[in-house]
Motif scaffolding. Sequence first.
Motif, mmCIF file in Angstrom:
data_model
loop_
_atom_site.group_PDB
_atom_site.id
_atom_site.type_symbol
_atom_site.label_atom_id
_atom_site.label_comp_id
_atom_site.label_asym_id
_atom_site.label_seq_id
_atom_site.Cartn_x
_atom_site.Cartn_y
_atom_site.Cartn_z
ATOM 1 N N TYR A 1 0.981 -1.474 -0.070
ATOM 2 C CA TYR A 1 0.408 -0.086 -0.072
ATOM 3 C C TYR A 1 0.712 0.994 -0.359
ATOM 4 O O TYR A 1 0.662 2.333 -0.980
ATOM 5 C CB TYR A 1 -0.951 -0.138 0.697
ATOM 6 N N GLN A 2 2.155 1.192 0.719
ATOM 7 C CA GLN A 2 2.413 2.783 0.798
ATOM 8 C C GLN A 2 3.221 3.291 -0.282
ATOM 9 O O GLN A 2 3.413 3.606 -0.591
ATOM 10 C CB GLN A 2 4.116 1.937 1.506
ATOM 11 N N GLU A 3 3.664 1.831 -1.036
ATOM 12 C CA GLU A 3 4.560 1.500 -2.698
ATOM 13 C C GLU A 3 3.326 2.276 -3.366
ATOM 14 O O GLU A 3 3.599 3.134 -4.559
ATOM 15 C CB GLU A 3 5.157 0.837 -3.492
ATOM 16 N N VAL A 4 2.289 1.756 -3.095
ATOM 17 C CA VAL A 4 1.360 2.436 -4.662
ATOM 18 C C VAL A 4 0.746 3.776 -4.480
ATOM 19 O O VAL A 4 0.731 4.498 -5.203
ATOM 20 C CB VAL A 4 -0.453 1.491 -3.798
ATOM 21 N N ARG B 1 3.021 6.044 -2.744
ATOM 22 C CA ARG B 1 3.771 7.061 -3.033
ATOM 23 C C ARG B 1 4.384 7.034 -4.279
ATOM 24 O O ARG B 1 4.188 8.009 -5.470
ATOM 25 C CB ARG B 1 5.687 5.671 -2.895
ATOM 26 N N ARG B 2 3.455 6.059 -5.287
ATOM 27 C CA ARG B 2 3.512 6.057 -7.081
ATOM 28 C C ARG B 2 2.730 7.541 -7.247
ATOM 29 O O ARG B 2 2.358 7.812 -8.186
ATOM 30 C CB ARG B 2 3.260 4.948 -7.643
ATOM 31 N N ASN B 3 1.168 6.922 -7.289
ATOM 32 C CA ASN B 3 0.483 7.576 -7.203
ATOM 33 C C ASN B 3 0.390 9.477 -6.851
ATOM 34 O O ASN B 3 -0.109 10.098 -6.938
ATOM 35 C CB ASN B 3 -0.871 6.901 -6.368
ATOM 36 N N PHE B 4 1.221 9.660 -6.054
ATOM 37 C CA PHE B 4 1.230 10.858 -5.321
ATOM 38 C C PHE B 4 2.562 11.407 -6.148
ATOM 39 O O PHE B 4 2.501 12.958 -6.698
ATOM 40 C CB PHE B 4 2.566 10.882 -4.091
ATOM 41 N N GLU B 5 3.571 10.597 -7.144
ATOM 42 C CA GLU B 5 4.837 11.185 -7.808
ATOM 43 C C GLU B 5 3.269 11.621 -8.945
ATOM 44 O O GLU B 5 4.296 12.420 -9.793
ATOM 45 C CB GLU B 5 5.604 9.897 -8.387
ATOM 46 N N ASP B 6 2.859 11.104 -9.751
ATOM 47 C CA ASP B 6 1.625 11.006 -10.759
ATOM 48 C C ASP B 6 1.199 12.142 -10.505
ATOM 49 O O ASP B 6 1.250 13.156 -11.664
ATOM 50 C CB ASP B 6 1.359 9.720 -11.390
ATOM 51 N N PHE B 7 0.546 12.429 -9.004
ATOM 52 C CA PHE B 7 -0.064 13.881 -9.124
ATOM 53 C C PHE B 7 0.792 15.064 -8.974
ATOM 54 O O PHE B 7 0.389 16.069 -9.559
ATOM 55 C CB PHE B 7 -0.769 13.177 -7.746
ATOM 56 N N ILE B 8 1.931 15.172 -8.576
ATOM 57 C CA ILE B 8 2.412 16.180 -9.228
ATOM 58 C C ILE B 8 3.451 17.028 -9.904
ATOM 59 O O ILE B 8 3.262 17.151 -10.483
ATOM 60 C CB ILE B 8 3.871 15.836 -7.460
#
Length: 105
Positions: free
Chosen positions: A28-31, A33-40
């Motif tokens: 879940y943490q990796e999911v 993190r990836r979604n935040f990266e995409d959002f940014i």
Amino acid sequence: MRKAFNLKVNSLLSFLRELFEIEALPDYQEVVRRNFEDFIAQRQFNSNQIQFLRAVQNVFLKKRRLEVPDLYEAPLDRFGEDAVERWFTEEEVDDLIEFVAQLVA
């Protein structure tokens, strides 16, 4: 889960990953993190905004939820009491809250 399966996991995703020995399944943490990266990456944020959003990510990972009042509480208040107003428009705050709501579901 710890007693039944002798596993220490922090999410259902982690449990399934361990149970079925699927290493390719991200936790879940990796999911998040990836979604935040995409959002940014999809927006034009400056360095202050990105630092704040990284801190928001950490708060979200700890609380597993995020609401507008959370943006003004510790540890996010270290950026200043008016950091949200200084760095983000109302629309950007709404987008952020909507974004994290999708991560909860």
